[in-house]
Design an enzyme around this catalytic site. Structure first.
Site, PDB file in Angstrom:
ATOM      1  N   ARG A  33       0.819  -1.101   0.003  1.00  0.00           N
ATOM      2  CA  ARG A  33      -0.207  -0.012   0.054  1.00  0.00           C
ATOM      3  C   ARG A  33       0.807   1.063   0.193  1.00  0.00           C
ATOM      4  O   ARG A  33       0.493   2.196   0.673  1.00  0.00           O
ATOM      5  CB  ARG A  33      -1.020  -0.059   1.333  1.00  0.00           C
ATOM      6  N   ARG A  37      -3.518   6.220  -0.355  1.00  0.00           N
ATOM      7  CA  ARG A  37      -4.238   7.258   0.534  1.00  0.00           C
ATOM      8  C   ARG A  37      -3.226   8.087   1.344  1.00  0.00           C
ATOM      9  O   ARG A  37      -3.685   9.206   1.878  1.00  0.00           O
ATOM     10  CB  ARG A  37      -5.535   7.079   1.270  1.00  0.00           C
ATOM     11  N   TYR A 157     -15.136 -11.920  -0.039  1.00  0.00           N
ATOM     12  CA  TYR A 157     -15.705 -10.808  -0.448  1.00  0.00           C
ATOM     13  C   TYR A 157     -16.731 -11.215  -1.397  1.00  0.00           C
ATOM     14  O   TYR A 157     -18.081 -10.848  -1.123  1.00  0.00           O
ATOM     15  CB  TYR A 157     -14.575  -9.890  -1.236  1.00  0.00           C
TER      16      TYR A 157
END
Ligand code: CP3
Length: 349
Positions: A33, A37, A157
């Site tokens: 990651r 963000r 998921y």
């Protein structure tokens, strides 16, 4: 289609050498990651663009993948995408909701639901081929890591319909409807293998299989209900001739099996002391494992712990420095810059 031959510079990169267990000039470092963000430049280019849409635009994928490489000077780039992207590409109705994660419109329950999911072909993902090609040419000698979600994590998921802590419906299918489970896991394994092939044929030099939620299973269940499907993905990836990293969270008790499933590099989260992770990885290279929360500690505390991780990593045939899971969104990028420099300067093997 043949894979472009890696340049000497690429083959000699610290990242690929460590993944192959060869001597390195310094311990290579990248962060799960690392694109995303925590970076202001990421938030800027993502303004007004939905997550899945951004994954389908080669200009954005290239820019976002390069951002942490430029900022930190890490030893590898991770392809900007998501584990549910290939499902979206074959037509599964799903979205990635900000702050929540992947949400599936109609969760999978029956054999017919599984059979309705098409297999993935390169024609479903031309934008992936284009993005990888563009990236590889811009990255020069820096390796690009392609990735896919492992069958258990992706199945969770699809079956739960969204993020889950207990994975109760998923396990209910695993225990109670073995034929549906087998068909679903085979389906996802086939999609993951095909998706990795597209990335490697376009120029990715390593792959990582993310089984983030596999740690929810016991070794017995992992061996029987999960491992064969992950092994089929890793075996297929092995035929492409690139190193394979196999990672999960809370997988301390599964590390040996995750290695046996066909990994060249075993990803270790921060809950397991790296010395122990090295033992459990059974002679394979390891990746990890600084607690992602340590970036919020004073710099000297973070670097002290990084030094311990580097020391422990020396016992493995190869060590790729990373966090024990992804960069947390509120991470100060300057801390990761200091961490990257520290790993480069304080690691001689
Ligand atoms: O590592 C990287 O920098 C490359 C990009 C990457 C993303 N997702 C981008 C992303 C990678 C490798 C992933 C993999 C992924 N996606 C995993 C396995 C890795 C892990 O962290 O365990 C999982 C479980 C997912 C599913 C998923 N997608 C989650 C849990 C989330 C976060 C939900 C949230 O907002 O808290 C996503 C969305 C997502 N994937 C974001 C990014 C940058 C955030 C979306 C945004 O920017 O709005």
């Amino acid at each position: 289609m043949t894979r472009p031959l890696p340049s000497d510079q690429l083959a000699d990169s610290a990242f690929l050498k460590a993944a192959r267990g060869e001597p390195v000039p310094h311990t290579p470092v990248w962060f799960m990651r690392q694109a995303g963000r925590s970076l202001p430049e990421y938030r800027k280019v993502r303004e007004g663009v939905a997550m899945l849409e951004s994954c389908m635009r080669p200009d954005l994928v290239t820019e976002i993948t390069l951002q942490p490489v430029r900022r930190y000077g890490v030893d590898a780039a991770i392809f900007f995408s998501d584990i549910v992207l290939p499902l979206k590409a074959v037509g599964v109705d799903l979205d990635i909701k900000p702050g929540i994660g992947p949400v599936v419109a109609k969760p999978v329950e029956t054999l017919a639901d599984v059979e309705a999911i098409p297999d993935l072909t390169p024609d479903h993902v031309p934008f992936i081929t284009e993005s990888v090609r563009q990236l590889v040419s811009e990255l020069g000698g820096i390796p690009l890591i392609g990735f896919a979600g492992a069958p258990f994590t992706v199945a969770s998921y699809l079956v739960e319909g969204g993020p889950s802590k207990e994975h109760a419906r998923t396990k209910a299918m695993m225990y109670g409807a073995p034929d549906v489970w087998d068909a679903l896991m085979r389906k996802i394994a086939g999609i993951a293998a095909a998706y990795l092939r597209v990335q490697v044929e376009a120029g990715a030099s390593a792959v990582q299989l993310f089984d983030s939620w596999a740690g929810a299973t016991s070794p017995r269940d992992y061996r029987e209900h999960v491992m064969p499907y992950s092994a089929s993905v890793l075996t297929a990836a092995g035929e492409l001739g690139v190193p394979r990293i196999h990672f999960g969270v809370g997988t301390g008790e599964l590390l040996g099996l995750m290695g046996e499933a066909g990994a060249d590099v075993v990803g270790v989260d921060w809950r397991v002391p790296l010395e122990e992770g090295v033992r459990r990885a059974g002679g394979r290279a390891v990746q990890g494992n600084l607690d992602p929360s340590l970036v919020f500690a004073p710099t000297e505390v973070m670097l002290g712990r990084a030094a311990e991780v580097l020391e422990a990593g020396k016992a493995a045939p190869g060590h790729i420095f990373n966090l024990g899971h992804g960069v947390l969104p509120s991470t100060d990028p300057d801390q990761l810059a200091r961490l990257t420099d520290f790993v480069h300067e304080h690691s001689t093997r």
